[in-house]
Design an enzyme around this catalytic site. Structure first.
Site, mmCIF file in Angstrom:
data_model
loop_
_atom_site.group_PDB
_atom_site.id
_atom_site.type_symbol
_atom_site.label_atom_id
_atom_site.label_comp_id
_atom_site.label_asym_id
_atom_site.label_seq_id
_atom_site.Cartn_x
_atom_site.Cartn_y
_atom_site.Cartn_z
ATOM 1 N N CYS A 81 29.833 159.177 99.457
ATOM 2 C CA CYS A 81 30.433 159.475 98.149
ATOM 3 C C CYS A 81 30.325 158.277 97.208
ATOM 4 C CB CYS A 81 31.922 159.801 98.283
ATOM 5 S SG CYS A 81 32.364 160.787 99.706
ATOM 6 N N ASP A 82 30.567 157.088 97.737
ATOM 7 C CA ASP A 82 30.791 155.931 96.856
ATOM 8 C C ASP A 82 29.749 154.827 96.968
ATOM 9 O OD1 ASP A 82 33.135 157.149 95.986
ATOM 10 O OD2 ASP A 82 34.278 156.342 97.657
ATOM 11 N N CYS A 132 34.204 156.684 102.474
ATOM 12 C CA CYS A 132 33.025 157.552 102.397
ATOM 13 C C CYS A 132 31.859 156.869 101.693
ATOM 14 C CB CYS A 132 33.400 158.851 101.680
ATOM 15 S SG CYS A 132 32.024 159.994 101.523
#
Ligand code: NAP
Length: 314
Positions: free
Chosen positions: A139-140, A136
């Site tokens: 997300c990261d 992701c």
């Protein structure tokens, strides 16, 4: 074994499951929602959702699912943490087997979503989640400011992840096993012409380096045409090679396609080969895979369940 019989049990708490819960609860069906290992589904791993209608300035993915959950609860939905391990749909009521117990229900809505697929190369599992391997970018991605990263895959997801990562990373290698992207033309053009993205064609991952240090230090790849191996000096690896639908505990008896996605009965998106059992969202939709389409399917499934109960004695 409990002897009470539910009207409708909804399995999954992503957009599809929660929308089904809102509709079923408002139809006075007193739905029970079973919540699996990723409450809120894939949307909770997205920061900003800009294409869900009704939010002109975007909405946080976690907040959106939280809102849906509160909306479902407001009309009396009950939630339980439980993982369905198998089902028995041969008789009425339908049986759902959980850890150590069985739930009986007249209708079932399966909205179990899909999980990201991994490559399975050595080092990937060891360094997954917080140690450099992730699925992701949203997300990261921000953890990889001014670092080199690799994205594995050739579809729209891989192109999208690579483009998103150019905001942070100093360089993005897009590693694909063939010499053309599967992604839509517009996404492929954007990715292949971006100055920060370097295409690595005809290449497959061999191993993730850095297991001993506990953090990714490189991605070993192999050119499938020449057999030559090399190591990309990356700190982050974003795997974007598709998803695996969470359909196993239900199939058989439910029919699935060659990739494990539930097959809907002809003429319907949500009916299955078992009467009173419906599917909704990414566990059965590999084409659209949007929050809004999953919500739409959840709505359809709840209306189908309501009609089935009215006809067969809810
Ligand atoms: P996908 O289209 O199935 O692409 C998966 C990619 O991973 C393919 O390029 C495939 O290579 C590669 N791959 C599969 N297994 C692999 C392995 N073991 N090792 C190395 N590479 C492997 O999946 P997706 O990109 O997640 O997209 C799924 C659907 O969602 C598509 O319909 C897509 O259009 C849609 N989507 C749309 C958007 C958007 O419009 N913004 C964004 C994301 C997704 P091959 O090409 O050689 O098969």
């Amino acid at each position: 074994m409990s002897t009470s019989v539910e009207n409708v049990v909804i399995i999954g708490t992503g957009c599809a499951g929660l929308t089904a819960a809102i509709y079923a609860a408002r139809a006075n069906l007193n739905p029970l929602v079973l919540e699996g290992p990723l409450p809120g589904g894939q949307l909770t791993t997205t920061s900003e959702v800009e294409n869900f209608p009704g939010f002109p300035h975007g909405v946080d993915g976690f907040q959106l699912t939280q809102n849906m959950r509160e909306q479902a609860q407001r009309f009396g939905t009950r939630f339980e943490q439980a993982l369905v391990t198998s089902v028995d749909f041969t008789s009425m009521p339908r049986k759902l087997v959980l850890d150590g117990r069985t739930i009986l229900t007249k209708t079932v809505i399966i909205a179990t979503g899909a999980s990201p697929r991994l490559t399975g190369v050595p080092g990937e599992k060891e360094l997954y989640g917080g140690k450099g391997v992730t699925t992701c970018a949203t997300c990261d991605g921000a953890f990889y400011r001014k670092m080199e990263v690799a994205v594995i895959g050739g579809g729209d997801s891989a192109a999208e992840e690579a483009l998103f990562l150019t905001r942070f990373a100093s360089k993005v290698y897009l590693v694909h096993r063939r010499n053309e992207l599967r992604a839509s033309k517009i996404m492929a053009d954007r990715a292949t012409t971006h100055e920060k993205i370097q295409m690595v064609w005809d290449s497959v991952p061999v191993s993730v380096e850095g297991v001993e240090q506990g953090a990714v230090s490189g991605l070993k790849i192999k050119n499938v045409k020449t057999g030559a191996e090399s190591v990309l000096p990356v700190k982050g690896i974003f795997v974007a090679i598709g998803h695996i639908p969470n359909s196993k505990p239900f199939s058989p008896p439910l029919e699935v396609d060659e990739n494990g996605y539930f097959k809907a009965a002809p003429g319907s998106q949500v009916r299955t080969n078992v009467p009173g059992v419906y599917v909704a969202g990414d566990c059965s939709d590999h084409v659209y895979r949007q929050a809004i389409t999953a919500a739409g399917m959840g709505c359809q499934a709840a209306i189908e369940a309501e009609r089935w109960l009215a006809e067969h004695g809810g």
